[in-house]
Every structure is written in C-alpha cells, then in structure tokens.
Design an enzyme around this catalytic site. Structure first.
Site, mmCIF file in Angstrom:
data_model
loop_
_atom_site.group_PDB
_atom_site.id
_atom_site.type_symbol
_atom_site.label_atom_id
_atom_site.label_comp_id
_atom_site.label_asym_id
_atom_site.label_seq_id
_atom_site.Cartn_x
_atom_site.Cartn_y
_atom_site.Cartn_z
ATOM 1 N N GLY A 57 42.160 43.459 33.562
ATOM 2 C CA GLY A 57 41.349 42.340 34.021
ATOM 3 C C GLY A 57 42.137 41.473 34.974
ATOM 4 N N GLU A 58 41.439 40.571 35.663
ATOM 5 C CA GLU A 58 42.114 39.636 36.552
ATOM 6 C C GLU A 58 42.917 38.652 35.706
ATOM 7 O OE1 GLU A 58 39.613 39.269 40.563
ATOM 8 O OE2 GLU A 58 38.451 38.774 38.779
ATOM 9 N N THR A 59 44.202 38.536 36.024
ATOM 10 C CA THR A 59 45.145 37.834 35.163
ATOM 11 C C THR A 59 45.910 36.796 35.965
ATOM 12 O OG1 THR A 59 45.384 39.881 33.877
ATOM 13 C CG2 THR A 59 47.009 38.156 33.496
#
Length: 306
Positions: free
Chosen positions: A48-50
């Site tokens: 996921g975007e982190t």
C-alpha cells in the site's frame, strides 16, 4: 533488519470519518533509523501507499515525510499526508497547530483544527502547474481506452495535463451518470502514459445543481493510475487540487473575493466513498495557493521491529 526500536505503524483511512471508506494509507512513525531501501521493502510488503514520518533536518521545517508505493518512491501523496498528521494529532499530542512539512515537492504548510469533535487536516501548498492540452490523436486514444465518446465530453473542459509531484490528465464529462459507464482498458491506459505525458487519468463531472459561478462547486470523479499499479484510486487530494486550479483557470469556477471552493466526492465505484475540500486562493483566474482539507480515521495500529 536489525533489532532496534520498533516502528509504530498505523492503517488510516483518509478523506472520511467512516471506517473502510476513503483512501487507505499506512503511516510509519519512528522511521529515522530506516534506510530508503528498507522503506521500499516495507511498502512492498504492506502492499500500500506508505508514509514514513521523520525528524526535521534543518530549521526551515518541523518534520519530513518520505512516500513509497509498493513499487517505487513518490514525491508527494495527499491522502497519506492527511493521514500522517491525523495520527500525529491523535497519538503524539500535536493537536490544533500549524506545521511546516518537508517533502520532495518542497515545504508545505499543515494546519490541524478541531471540527465536530475530531481533527481535520489542511495542507497549503503552491498551486499545481498547468500543462498542455493533449493533441487530437492522443485524445482519441485516451477516450477509446476509457470507453468515452466525444459527445460525452464537457464542451468547456479541455483534456489538459496538470502537474504537482506527478502528472494527471483531466477529463470533464457532461454529467455524473456518464461516470458509471466508463470501461477503462488498464493495459492500454498504462501504455499511453509515456505518450500522453500523464501517469493518471482523472475523469470528473459537476454534481447536479452546481455550476461554479458563486465561488463554489461540487464534483464527482474517478481516477485511474495503472502505470503506478493503481487500477482505480479511491480518493485523491492531489488530483482534486489540480482540478480546483483547472476549473478556475478555465472559467468553470468563479472566485469570490479571491477564493474559490471545490468539494470533490470520489470512491463510490470502489465502495470507498470519500470527500476532499479544496480552497484556491486566486488573483483573477490565476491560482496563488491551494489548500487541501480532509478528515481521517485510524483503523488499527501495530509495531514492527527493525
């Protein structure tokens, strides 16, 4: 990874106060000991975007964030920025304040306020850059790849590229109902990215009963970013900041006393509805600054040894 102080990880949904809606992001605190290679490895594992929150390195900012998708680093992620500052307000005793955040697109101003019993985050930054209107041959290819007919396009909305950290192609439709009939060919959209000059395709329509002539407008949108491994993005703050500037520049949103307001809804087709508020400070049709405003909710938190 060595046995050092664990990182604190938070799964947060941004641009919503409802769990499992809006746009999810992973926020990692205490990340200063991580290398960028470790950050990328974690983002790939999390899938996921982190956003990794780091201490400031100089006196011109209060903290910094580095952003990673599962595939590669990116300069700025609007929903992850909202999520990170919501976590800091809730967990680090940093409520109702202004902060200077350093990112790879420069230093942006953050404000944290309380609204209806919870925190709301604002991001003020320089406006996105207006890019070119794409040529006719690329226009036809993009419309075919999205399943859009030319008569469905809004006559006053050029297919124009906007840039802020990444590039998006903005595509305006005549009605909200047309958003339901999109048939994106993700492979073809990804192939067209290098030819068109935009990583993502932001398709929008004005909500019924709103025309933008009183300084405000409401839109509903969908965004496809297959070149970055994101077939459809739930809710994008950065793309809505582009849309606000685009609408003002093209005369579709008329500022009042130097300010124009956009309320953008997105994510319904993914069962993750969310809302972004955009304030554009203007001089005529020229944007001077943009403020992205959003809510958030924490889904869970954990610790990861590093």
């Amino acid at each position: 990874m060595s046995n050092r102080r664990p990182c604190r990880l938070f799964h947060v949904d941004a641009f919503t106060r409802e769990r499992f809606c809006g746009n999810p992001a992973i926020i990692v605190l205490d990340a200063d000991a991580l290398s960028e290679e470790q950050m990328q490895t974690m983002a790939a594992e999390i899938n996921g975007e982190t956003a990794f929150v780091l201490e400031a390195e100089s006196s011109d900012h209060d903290l910094q964030i580095k952003y990673f998708t599962p595939r590669h680093p990116v300069a700025f992620v609007g929903h992850a920025t909202i999520a990170a500052h919501y976590v800091l307000a809730k967990k680090m005793d940093m409520p109702e304040r202004r902060l200077r955040l350093r990112t790879d697109v420069g230093i942006v101003e953050i404000d944290v306020t309380q609204v209806d019993g919870d925190f709301r985050i604002g991001i003020t930054q320089n406006p996105p850059m207006l890019g070119p209107v794409i040529p006719d041959h690329h226009r036809r290819q993009v419309l075919d790849a999205l399943g859009i007919s030319s008569p469905s396009l809004h006559g006053d909305c050029p297919l124009q590229i906007m840039t802020k950290g990444g590039a998006r192609l903005l595509i305006g439709l005549n009605s909200v109902a047309l958003l339901d009939s999109l048939k994106p060919n993700f492979e073809e959209l990804a192939r067209l990215t290098s030819h068109v000059g935009a990583e993502g395709y932001f398709v929008f329509a004005a909500a019924d009963g709103t025309d933008g002539q009183d300084g405000q407008i409401e839109t509903i949108s969908r965004m496809f970013v297959p070149a970055r491994g994101i077939p459809e993005d739930p809710v994008s703050g950065n793309a809505h900041s582009m849309l606000g500037v685009y609408l003002v520049n093209n005369g579709l949103l008329t500022p009042r006393e130097g300010r124009a307001v956009l309320r953008g809804r997105q994510g319904m087709w993914m069962r993750r509805p969310g809302t972004v508020e955009i304030e554009v400070e203007c001089s005529g049709r020229v944007a001077q600054s943009v403020r992205i405003i959003g809510d958030a909710v924490i889904i869970y938190e954990a610790e990861i040894p590093v």
